[in-house]
Motif scaffolding. Structure first.
Motif, PDB file in Angstrom:
ATOM      1  N   GLY A   1     -20.048  14.681 -41.727  1.00  0.00           N
ATOM      2  CA  GLY A   1     -19.480  14.694 -40.387  1.00  0.00           C
ATOM      3  C   GLY A   1     -18.052  14.176 -40.395  1.00  0.00           C
ATOM      4  O   GLY A   1     -17.606  13.571 -41.367  1.00  0.00           O
ATOM      5  N   ILE A   2     -17.331  14.458 -39.310  1.00  0.00           N
ATOM      6  CA  ILE A   2     -15.963  13.958 -39.146  1.00  0.00           C
ATOM      7  C   ILE A   2     -15.830  13.346 -37.758  1.00  0.00           C
ATOM      8  O   ILE A   2     -16.610  13.648 -36.852  1.00  0.00           O
ATOM      9  CB  ILE A   2     -14.909  15.067 -39.346  1.00  0.00           C
ATOM     10  CG1 ILE A   2     -15.132  16.215 -38.356  1.00  0.00           C
ATOM     11  CG2 ILE A   2     -14.936  15.580 -40.780  1.00  0.00           C
ATOM     12  CD1 ILE A   2     -14.058  17.290 -38.429  1.00  0.00           C
ATOM     13  N   SER A   3     -14.796  12.488 -37.586  1.00  0.00           N
ATOM     14  CA  SER A   3     -14.673  11.771 -36.317  1.00  0.00           C
ATOM     15  C   SER A   3     -13.461  12.151 -35.482  1.00  0.00           C
ATOM     16  O   SER A   3     -13.496  12.071 -34.267  1.00  0.00           O
ATOM     17  CB  SER A   3     -14.616  10.266 -36.574  1.00  0.00           C
ATOM     18  OG  SER A   3     -13.411   9.918 -37.230  1.00  0.00           O
ATOM     19  N   ALA A   4     -12.357  12.507 -36.112  1.00  0.00           N
ATOM     20  CA  ALA A   4     -11.101  12.837 -35.413  1.00  0.00           C
ATOM     21  C   ALA A   4     -10.449  11.620 -34.773  1.00  0.00           C
ATOM     22  O   ALA A   4      -9.737  11.735 -33.775  1.00  0.00           O
ATOM     23  CB  ALA A   4     -11.324  13.924 -34.370  1.00  0.00           C
ATOM     24  N   GLY A   5     -10.696  10.442 -35.314  1.00  0.00           N
ATOM     25  CA  GLY A   5     -10.004   9.255 -34.821  1.00  0.00           C
ATOM     26  C   GLY A   5     -10.821   8.433 -33.851  1.00  0.00           C
ATOM     27  O   GLY A   5     -11.855   8.870 -33.355  1.00  0.00           O
TER      28      GLY A   5
END
Length: 241
Positions: free
Chosen positions: A90-94
């Motif tokens: 997964g990724i968060s984008a900040g």
């Protein structure tokens, strides 16, 4: 003598994913280490093997359909079936995402990984999971996906993350629909919150270790027959939707 169980963990080259892979390996699972980066993937496999885990690498980019298809074929050749799938990548984008100024391209990117990637991988691996006598699927979610908590002014849910948080709510909804579809089968699927774990995903902010974060996903990946399905868990129990 029972057959060795097989698990695939996506994003398993570091952080919580690596801890899940290591924990399942310690329980006797043969672990497929899914990761995009070849060097990091093989480093993780070497570390796991050095720790006594029966591990093998699987090149896997959850946003790439051909990569996912190839990964399913590799797992089939290497193991013939799958007993546990942990959708961890997964990724968060900040940390802070203001809904009034959201970059829609960023939103699309996060949805592509956090939601569509899970659907893509899950559907590709289903034929292998159906060969298991006790297949389990775990989707890594987050407590910030809880609409109940987000809407409660008396609960401190941290910064507004208008791209990341809704993707995990979306993932939770998808998890429920899979559970409904699997209701007449032996497949159990649940969402797991690892808590705020100090990894590079969080900028090493958080009070929990990767091993602590891995505990709930590992428990759900190894549920006995008749265990819960279509639910959302953290260490303390069920999280409200």
């Amino acid at each position: 003598m029972s057959e060795t169980k097989i698990a695939l963990v996506t994003g398993a080259n570091k952080g919580i994913g690596y801890a899940i892979a290591n924990g399942l390996g310690a329980l006797g699972y043969r672990v497929a280490v899914g990761a995009r980066d070849g060097a990091r993937r093989e480093d993780a496999v070497e570390k796991l093997r050095a720790a006594g885990v029966d591990a093998f690498g699987v090149p896997l980019d959850v946003t790439d359909g051909q990569s996912v298809t190839d990964a399913a074929e590799l797992v089939e050749r290497a193991a013939g079936r799958l007993d546990a799938l942990v959708n961890n990548a997964g990724i968060s984008a900040g940390w802070e995402q203001d809904p009034t100024t959201l970059d829609l391209d960023v939103v699309r990117t996060v949805v592509e990984t956090n939601v569509l990637g899970v659907v893509r991988v899950t559907n590709a691996m289903l034929p292998l999971l159906r060969r298991s006598t006790a297949p389990r699927i775990v989707n890594l979610s987050s407590s910030v996906a809880s609409l109940t908590r987000q809407a409660d002014p008396d609960i401190d849910v941290g910064p507004i993350m208008a791209a990341y948080s809704p993707t995990k709510s979306f993932l939770n909804a998808v998890t429920v629909h899979y559970a409904r579809q699997f209701a007449s089968t032996n497949i159990l699927i649940n969402a797991a919150c690892p808590g705020l774990v100090a990894t590079d995903f969080t900028g090493f902010f958080g009070s929990r270790t990767p091993e602590q974060g891995a505990a709930t996903p590992i428990r759900l990946a190894t549920l006995p027959d008749g265990g819960p399905t279509g639910s959302f868990f953290e260490d303390d129990g069920v999280i409200p939707w």
